[in-house]
Design an enzyme around this catalytic site. Structure first.
Site, PDB file in Angstrom:
ATOM      1  N   PHE A 136       0.852  -1.357   0.048  1.00 19.04           N
ATOM      2  CA  PHE A 136       0.084  -0.005   0.085  1.00 19.04           C
ATOM      3  C   PHE A 136       1.076   1.159  -0.048  1.00 19.04           C
ATOM      4  O   PHE A 136       1.786   1.397   0.835  1.00 19.04           O
ATOM      5  CB  PHE A 136      -0.956   0.172   1.245  1.00 19.04           C
ATOM      6  CG  PHE A 136      -1.663   1.438   1.320  1.00 19.04           C
ATOM      7  CD1 PHE A 136      -2.705   1.628   0.396  1.00 19.04           C
ATOM      8  CD2 PHE A 136      -1.415   1.913   2.456  1.00 19.04           C
ATOM      9  CE1 PHE A 136      -3.560   2.966   0.574  1.00 19.04           C
ATOM     10  CE2 PHE A 136      -2.188   3.483   2.425  1.00 19.04           C
ATOM     11  CZ  PHE A 136      -3.344   3.636   1.447  1.00 19.04           C
ATOM     12  N   LYS A 150      10.048   2.901   6.320  1.00 18.06           N
ATOM     13  CA  LYS A 150       9.450   3.247   7.756  1.00 18.06           C
ATOM     14  C   LYS A 150      10.216   2.736   8.735  1.00 18.06           C
ATOM     15  O   LYS A 150      10.338   3.258   9.926  1.00 18.06           O
ATOM     16  CB  LYS A 150       8.030   2.999   7.739  1.00 18.06           C
ATOM     17  CG  LYS A 150       7.364   3.428   8.841  1.00 18.06           C
ATOM     18  CD  LYS A 150       5.809   3.192   8.667  1.00 18.06           C
ATOM     19  CE  LYS A 150       5.156   3.746   9.954  1.00 18.06           C
ATOM     20  NZ  LYS A 150       3.650   3.646   9.998  1.00 18.06           N
TER      21      LYS A 150
END
Lengths: 163, 580
Positions: free
Chosen positions: B120, B170
């Protein structure tokens, strides 16, 4: 017209993509390209063959030098140099062809590196012209597969591309 | 237990990123949050040294940072999330790249183990940005973050500047994983060593050629502004009494009101600049790249000229036009060395030839000299609007332009006497640049007059930033030259497509003044030339609010001069009925 450019660059992910991307973006052509780490594992050496007018080649070397990961480069064709390419070629070798292929291979000082009852796999090294000539000489035979490394090279004499 | 002072502080990757920016001296960070950068945004929340400016679209963040860089010479910094955040930033990165603007763009990325799996909001930002960055770096180890940030700034600001992207997965910013933090003083790279000075032998050759010129011109580009060499350029030109022309990117490097300035050159350059270039026997090109919007047909370019070309980027030299005397180096030290050599030179300027040359140039000035139609006085002329703006702001505002006819008028009719004041997307021609650019400048120069010159087409490409403008109380002045058409497109359709206005008409325009007011700004509409100056004065006097000035101008006006396609630099249309 034909130039062999050897590039020393940081052995980092994405460095090769930058070189290839540069050629694609600016519409330069690559005839062959190879890349592998050097004796210093932090450095890769990339060698490519390109064709173009002097003005284009000048831009190519300038733009390659601008890439942050490129440490150094040389246009080998500007001086005396040695170039080699390795080709592996798998040919159908049956009946009368079997002997003919072997003879041609010997003339070009090729080596048969794999054999089956119906095929030969031949290794030939030399400059681009010799490798091309060998391919031409085999035109009568049935070629099943060709794998070429692309040209690699070094300057003659004391000159070297190193840090 | 207190830690001994020598022990480095332990910080998470996200915290190191923000601390590195602080230690780099960054005050503002322009961006927009999203999933992949939430750890970084949390680190922003916990400190107050680096202030984050929340835009309404990531493209605007890049233009704000870019304009800060154009006004100060220091890299602007952007933070966006992965996927759509990153792709939205691409236009702004490409804009900066084309104009060699230093910028550091931090993009979030999905977790390392998810990369390549079509996760995503995953997009290959390294691959996407590669053709439009000076360099990009992917973080693979959080410990490397301070070094990577330092390296990014060093690369962005040194040599020929440009944008650098740092792609941060991340998991490189996990709040619970702490590492010793230390920000490096400097970076040394074996593969990147920007040139520090020019070749003295080449400079000597250049000086000798320059002094023997009979019909010289100095042609300078954005490189003089980026290289902070405006003073040296002015000194050199005035010492020699040679004419100077600036490119679109170079305006302000030489004082626009000075007698030796012959105007901008190129596609919409002044008649006298293009004529002077074409007939020159020596061209000193400084930090300019012989763009196609300057040269017109390179095969017909300045046939008699010996070309001296100073540029920090060797790839810009002899790319389009072959340089007779190339000098690779930063313009400032090269110009300083030229000045020293001129002082010591035995050859002196040929005053007699130069006198004749100025006579010729002044004759060209007389012939055209930036005139435009004024006989249909009921219609407001965009040129007149810009001249009035220049008068009202005493030529001292930051002019941040969008792209189109208004951009050319702002380049031609505002007189820039200082560098870094004319801020526009020259190379990429990015519509939507103007408003965020003006906001970026205003934020960093709160007391300055900052004007976004735009059109009703361009402004709508980033009009959502009126909201950002409100949030941060940025009193920018938006001067919209509203002609109801995509003016430059329409001009080309007039000239090349028998006035078939394919999709260049702007139907359903909003009431811009009401729109601006709905955001809490001031709207001022100007419909008649008679009220122009007073209303512009009024708008400029408002210091605490943004003002949208909607000026209804003559829709039929074209930008002239305009080069004839395929011609030499001096083949120009001078008006709808005249050509050279």
């Amino acid at each position: 017209m034909r130039h062999i450019i050897s590039v020393l660059m940081e052995n980092e992910a994405g460095a090769l993509a930058r070189v290839v991307g540069l050629f694609a973006q600016r519409g330069y052509n690559i005839e062959s390209l190879n890349v592998a780490p050097t004796e210093d594992a932090t450095l890769s050496r990339l060698t490519l063959v390109t064709k173009g007018e002097d003005k284009v080649i000048e831009q190519i070397t300038k733009h390659l030098n601008k890439l942050i990961e490129v440490v150094k480069l040389v246009d080998l064709t500007e001086g005396e140099h040695i170039e080699r390419e390795l080709m592996m070629i798998k040919v159908r070798a049956t009946g009368a062809q079997r002997e003919e292929v072997k003879r041609t291979c010997d003339i070009f000082r090729g080596q048969i590196i794999d054999v089956t009852p119906t095929t030969y796999t031949i290794q030939v090294t030399g400059n681009e012209d010799k490798v091309n000539a060998f391919l031409d000489a085999l035109s009568g035979a049935t070629i099943m597969e060709v794998a070429r490394t692309g040209v690699s090279g070094v300057a003659r004499g004391d000159k070297s591309l190193s840090l | 237990m207190t830690q001994p002072a020598s022990e480095p502080e332990m910080l998470s990757g996200g915290e190191m990123l923000i601390r590195s920016l602080k230690d780099q001296g960054v005050k503002y960070l322009y961006g927009y949050p999203g999933g992949a950068v939430l750890h970084i945004y949390d680190a922003i929340h916990k400190q107050s040294d680096v202030q984050h400016i929340l835009v309404r679209h990531e493209q605007a963040a890049t233009h704000m940072a870019d304009a800060y860089a154009r006004a100060t010479g220091k890299a602007g910094v952007v933070l966006v999330t992965s996927g759509p955040g990153a792709t939205n930033a691409i236009t702004g990165i490409a804009t900066a790249y084309m104009d060699s603007i230093p910028m550091v763009v931090i993009t979030g990325q999905v977790m390392s183990h998810l990369i390549g799996g079509d996760a995503f909001q995953e997009t290959d930002m390294m691959g996407l940005s590669r053709p439009v960055v000076k360099h990009n770096i992917s973080v693979r180890d959080p410990k490397e973050i301070p070094n990577i940030v330092k390296k990014a700034f060093y690369i962005a600001e040194s040599g020929r500047p440009g944008p650098v992207v740092i792609d941060v997965p991340k998991d490189m910013t996990m709040p619970n994983e702490k590492f010793p933090y230390e920000y490096p003083d400097r970076i040394k790279m074996r593969s990147y060593n920007p040139v520090k000075k020019g070749h003295s032998g080449q400079i000597r050759k250049a000086v000798s050629t320059l002094l023997q010129a009979k019909r010289p011109i100095i042609y300078t580009g954005g490189g003089v502004i980026l290289g902070k060499a405006s003073k040296e350029l002015t000194h050199l030109a005035q010492q020699l009494n040679y004419p100077v022309t600036n490119t679109l990117m170079g305006l302000g490097a030489y004082p626009g009101t000075d007698r030796q300035f012959v105007g901008m050159l190129g596609m919409h350059g002044s008649y006298e600049a293009n004529m002077t270039m074409h007939h020159a026997d020596v061209i000193l090109a400084i930090g300019a790249r012989f763009d196609d919007r300057v040269t017109n047909n390179p095969a017909k370019f300045c046939p008699d000229a010996t070309i001296i070309h100073i540029d920090i980027d060797p790839a810009s030299i002899s790319k389009i036009v072959t340089a007779d005397i190339p000098i690779v180096g930063p313009v400032k030290p090269v110009l300083k060395e030229m000045l020293e050599q001129i002082d010591q030179a035995k050859i002196k300027v040929d005053e007699e030839a130069l006198g004749l040359w100025w006579e010729q140039i002044d004759e060209w000035r007389q012939r055209h000299g930036g005139r435009y139609r004024t006989d249909d006085a009921d219609r407001m002329k965009p040129q007149h609007v810009i001249e009035t703006l220049c008068k009202v702001t005493r030529g001292d505002a930051y002019i941040c332009s969008d792209v189109g006819q208004h951009q050319m008028f702002a380049a031609q009719y505002y007189q820039y006497n200082k560098p870094n004041r004319w801020i526009n997307s020259g190379g990429l021609g990015t519509m939507g640049f103007g408003l965020p650019a003006a906001m970026g400048v205003q934020l960093n120069f709160p007391d300055a007059d900052v004007v976004c010159v735009t059109g009703e087409g361009s402004i709508q490409m980033n009009i959502q930033e009126l909201s950002t403008c409100k949030q941060y109380g940025l009193p920018v002045k938006i001067l919209c030259l509203n002609n109801g058409y995509l003016g430059m497109v329409r001009q080309w359709q007039d000239m090349n497509y028998e006035s078939r206005y394919s999709n260049s008409y702007m139907d359903s325009l909003p009431d811009f003044c009401a729109l601006a007011e709905s955001y809490g700004h001031v709207g001022i509409k100007i419909e008649h030339a008679s009220e122009l100056e007073a209303k512009l004065e009024e708008a400029m006097s408002i210091r605490d609010k943004a003002v949208f000035i909607d000026v209804l101008i003559d829709p039929d006006e074209h930008v002239y001069p305009m080069q004839v396609p395929g011609g030499a630099i001096n083949d120009m249309f001078l008006s709808k009925t005249e050509r050279t």
